[in-house]
Design a protein around this motif. Sequence first.
Motif, mmCIF file in Angstrom:
data_model
loop_
_atom_site.group_PDB
_atom_site.id
_atom_site.type_symbol
_atom_site.label_atom_id
_atom_site.label_comp_id
_atom_site.label_asym_id
_atom_site.label_seq_id
_atom_site.Cartn_x
_atom_site.Cartn_y
_atom_site.Cartn_z
ATOM 1 N N GLY A 1 0.853 -1.179 0.000
ATOM 2 C CA GLY A 1 0.000 0.000 0.000
ATOM 3 C C GLY A 1 0.888 1.226 0.000
ATOM 4 N N PHE A 2 0.563 2.204 -0.794
ATOM 5 C CA PHE A 2 1.449 3.348 -0.974
ATOM 6 C C PHE A 2 1.154 4.412 0.070
ATOM 7 N N ARG A 3 2.213 4.927 0.706
ATOM 8 C CA ARG A 3 2.086 5.851 1.819
ATOM 9 C C ARG A 3 2.595 7.243 1.503
ATOM 10 N N GLY A 4 3.609 7.356 0.671
ATOM 11 C CA GLY A 4 4.195 8.648 0.374
ATOM 12 C C GLY A 4 3.390 9.423 -0.657
ATOM 13 N N ALA A 5 3.316 10.749 -0.471
ATOM 14 C CA ALA A 5 2.518 11.574 -1.377
ATOM 15 C C ALA A 5 3.029 11.479 -2.813
ATOM 16 N N ALA A 6 4.341 11.509 -3.007
ATOM 17 C CA ALA A 6 4.886 11.468 -4.365
ATOM 18 C C ALA A 6 4.512 10.176 -5.071
ATOM 19 N N THR A 7 4.526 9.066 -4.334
ATOM 20 C CA THR A 7 4.145 7.779 -4.928
ATOM 21 C C THR A 7 2.664 7.760 -5.291
ATOM 22 N N ILE A 8 1.825 8.249 -4.390
ATOM 23 C CA ILE A 8 0.381 8.266 -4.654
ATOM 24 C C ILE A 8 0.092 9.063 -5.922
ATOM 25 N N VAL A 9 0.750 10.211 -6.070
ATOM 26 C CA VAL A 9 0.546 11.046 -7.258
ATOM 27 C C VAL A 9 1.008 10.325 -8.512
ATOM 28 N N ALA A 10 2.218 9.776 -8.466
ATOM 29 C CA ALA A 10 2.762 9.112 -9.653
ATOM 30 C C ALA A 10 1.915 7.918 -10.065
ATOM 31 N N ALA A 11 1.465 7.138 -9.088
ATOM 32 C CA ALA A 11 0.677 5.939 -9.399
ATOM 33 C C ALA A 11 -0.673 6.311 -10.001
ATOM 34 N N LEU A 12 -1.328 7.315 -9.447
ATOM 35 C CA LEU A 12 -2.652 7.688 -9.924
ATOM 36 C C LEU A 12 -2.589 8.303 -11.322
ATOM 37 N N GLU A 13 -1.615 9.162 -11.553
ATOM 38 C CA GLU A 13 -1.483 9.768 -12.881
ATOM 39 C C GLU A 13 -1.115 8.724 -13.925
ATOM 40 N N ALA A 14 -0.276 7.765 -13.547
ATOM 41 C CA ALA A 14 0.069 6.697 -14.486
ATOM 42 C C ALA A 14 -1.159 5.857 -14.826
ATOM 43 N N GLU A 15 -2.004 5.610 -13.832
ATOM 44 C CA GLU A 15 -3.205 4.811 -14.089
ATOM 45 C C GLU A 15 -4.146 5.524 -15.054
ATOM 46 N N LEU A 16 -4.345 6.833 -14.850
ATOM 47 C CA LEU A 16 -5.209 7.583 -15.760
ATOM 48 C C LEU A 16 -4.620 7.610 -17.171
ATOM 49 N N ALA A 17 -3.315 7.833 -17.270
ATOM 50 C CA ALA A 17 -2.671 7.841 -18.584
ATOM 51 C C ALA A 17 -2.816 6.483 -19.271
ATOM 52 N N PHE A 18 -2.725 5.419 -18.492
ATOM 53 C CA PHE A 18 -2.882 4.061 -19.011
ATOM 54 C C PHE A 18 -4.265 3.862 -19.625
ATOM 55 N N TYR A 19 -5.316 4.275 -18.902
ATOM 56 C CA TYR A 19 -6.666 4.124 -19.440
ATOM 57 C C TYR A 19 -6.856 4.982 -20.690
ATOM 58 N N GLY A 20 -6.228 6.145 -20.709
ATOM 59 C CA GLY A 20 -6.341 6.985 -21.897
ATOM 60 C C GLY A 20 -5.806 6.290 -23.131
ATOM 61 N N GLN A 21 -4.654 5.651 -22.990
ATOM 62 C CA GLN A 21 -4.070 4.955 -24.139
ATOM 63 C C GLN A 21 -4.917 3.752 -24.558
ATOM 64 N N VAL A 22 -5.412 3.014 -23.585
ATOM 65 C CA VAL A 22 -6.158 1.801 -23.894
ATOM 66 C C VAL A 22 -7.537 2.115 -24.457
ATOM 67 N N PHE A 23 -8.208 3.145 -23.881
ATOM 68 C CA PHE A 23 -9.591 3.433 -24.245
ATOM 69 C C PHE A 23 -9.731 4.534 -25.290
ATOM 70 N N GLY A 24 -8.607 5.133 -25.685
ATOM 71 C CA GLY A 24 -8.653 6.062 -26.804
ATOM 72 C C GLY A 24 -9.072 7.478 -26.483
ATOM 73 N N PHE A 25 -8.626 8.006 -25.344
ATOM 74 C CA PHE A 25 -8.844 9.426 -25.064
ATOM 75 C C PHE A 25 -7.544 10.020 -24.533
ATOM 76 N N THR A 26 -7.450 11.327 -24.549
ATOM 77 C CA THR A 26 -6.230 12.011 -24.109
ATOM 78 C C THR A 26 -6.498 12.707 -22.781
ATOM 79 N N PRO A 27 -5.983 12.155 -21.680
ATOM 80 C CA PRO A 27 -6.228 12.756 -20.370
ATOM 81 C C PRO A 27 -5.255 13.902 -20.082
#
Length: 659
Positions: free
Chosen positions: A624-650
């Motif tokens: 489980g991620f505890r540090g703020a920098a990790t939480i930010v990086a993980a969440l932004e990467a997840e959104l970017a991932f869905y954008g590429q897979v589902f065909g939108f630009t976040p």
Amino acid sequence: MPAIAPFGTWPSPITAGDVAAAGVTPQWLDVVRAADVARGSEVWWAEARPAEGGRVALVRAGDDGRVADVLPAPWNVRNRLHEYGGRPWAVVDDTLVFTHWDDQRIHAVPLPDGAAATAAPVRPLTPEPDVAHGFRYGDLRPGPGGAVWAVRETVTGPRRIDIARDLVAVGRDGDVRSLAATHHFLTSPQLSPDGRRAAWLGWDHPAMPWDETSVCVAEVEADGTLGPPRVVAGGDGVSVCQLTWGPAGELLALADPSGWWNLHRVPLDGGGRDAGLVALAPVEAELGGAMWKTGARWLAPLDRDRYAVLASGRLAVLDTTSGTLTPVAPELTAWSPSIAVADGDVVGIAAGPHTENAVVRVRPADGTVTHLTPQPELPPAEYLSVPQERTFHTADGHAVPAYVYPPRHPDHAGPDDERPPYLVHAHGGPTGRNYAVLDLDFSYFTSRGIGVVAVDYGGSVGYGRHYRERLRQQWGVVDVADCAAVARALAEDGTADPERIAIRGGSAGGFTSAASMTVTDTYRAATIKFPILDLAQWTGDGGEVHDFESQYVYGLVGPLPETAERHRVRSPMHNLGGLAGPVLLLQGLDDEICPPDQAERFVEALEGSGIPHAYLPFEGEQHGFRGAATIVAALEAELAFYGQVFGFTPDVPPLELRR
């Protein structure tokens, strides 16, 4: 009129930084009473802080309403008991005792008398081990004569399962005496009000504490040691998740012989285990929960006949005279199992559909709620998705509860001919559950036009033992089928775009996400966080799991070596040929519960497969991620991932996918 824009591209004021900032998590709450503090009773709690690298601070709320830290940085009030942690602090007479994450030792400091952090010197009580974290202490409780009672873990060898445990008494002078070692796992040591008896819980592999636990009792000798222990209740398929001494000095237990964790009195004089538990006001409701962290508290006595309880996570008053269970403050839909009573009021940590976790004080008589911690500054309410409680059904008729978080934005809508993408959220555990609460992590997606549904698949707690045991030897089958049934139902009723459904989860939810991608065609992508991917290796013999869960899969999948083929067939690691689409893996490199070994092997096997994938490892992060920098990086990467897979630009940096 709302502006029309593709789902996933709506402009949102909710940033990943907002989600990280809201991750300040209260935990381990208790009342420090007048006998301990000259200025009167106070509510104290621990508090995880992402902005401080995940440090757990100790905090108090005074009678004047001011909230202040008790200990300054770098003290980190946390421990590794069972790797998930146990109660990390207690007040014994005029002294605060606590465990510090860096060394896992018990430390002591005189109680502060001002509103600021204490300036008194902190001294270690327990000895320094020969190897780092060689002794680990947790579940701290007051003992007789000013001693601290605790559970001690001792590292006995190089493997993750080489752990011995005993109950110990730690004196003011640092002397550590072993009291008992009745079972491989021990928890909840507590002294009776008259000081004559000790009670605790114990269990042995292959059981987990929600399978069966035994209630142990021993007489306290004049020198503070314990006499011969007796098992007086529990075991034999009965789980006891909490012990407490009642107002009249009786021993009470939350136990599930009926299939529901209910309140019982434990017979102490004669009869032994066969005397049985005495049910007090039995109800068909779950008044307890899974003991993932030792020292959790779902029940607190209000008086001789009434008890504050958490019924499936919601506060209620159980009256043993009338046999009634009365909800209190129903707007708070999820309470952490850390309740206490202060001057007749219930204090605890609670959240609701419109509020995040906060320390609250509730008057049982009328449900008046007072916040002891301020609500964090939230984004505008019109951007926050409100959960809808729904029940779905599998093909064979099993009911599956879930919480649907639809896309929500005050100024944007999707095209009429388009349905939103949806994320199926699989909780961890798998003996966990979801709640109908505000979730900024979810609103990060829903405010951009991506729906979320959180599924309480078979095996979840809160619905009785029968529902919990739907997953017995069916992990990778029932959880996968239940999540897929919810996803298909949302697609069939027009709520979700069937071509843009993903599944996400961490830990056991990471396993369910990965397994779902290899055995169903329901999803187009998966986010897999700190997962289990190879079942046979996630055992004591396999070497890739810690002691607490080292035989968990024997109940979830089957005993080894008899069911070795079943373990292989259900392991995502061995089903890469069936992987239905792209995957994103997120992993803490210091994770002792789901170590990075499995995620790294999984990613290595994907190299050159042609399947789009990405792997983000995080230094210094555990389970489980505890540090703020990790939480930010993980969440932004997840959104970017869905954008590429589902065909939108976040509105986040792009993520490189390998093949």
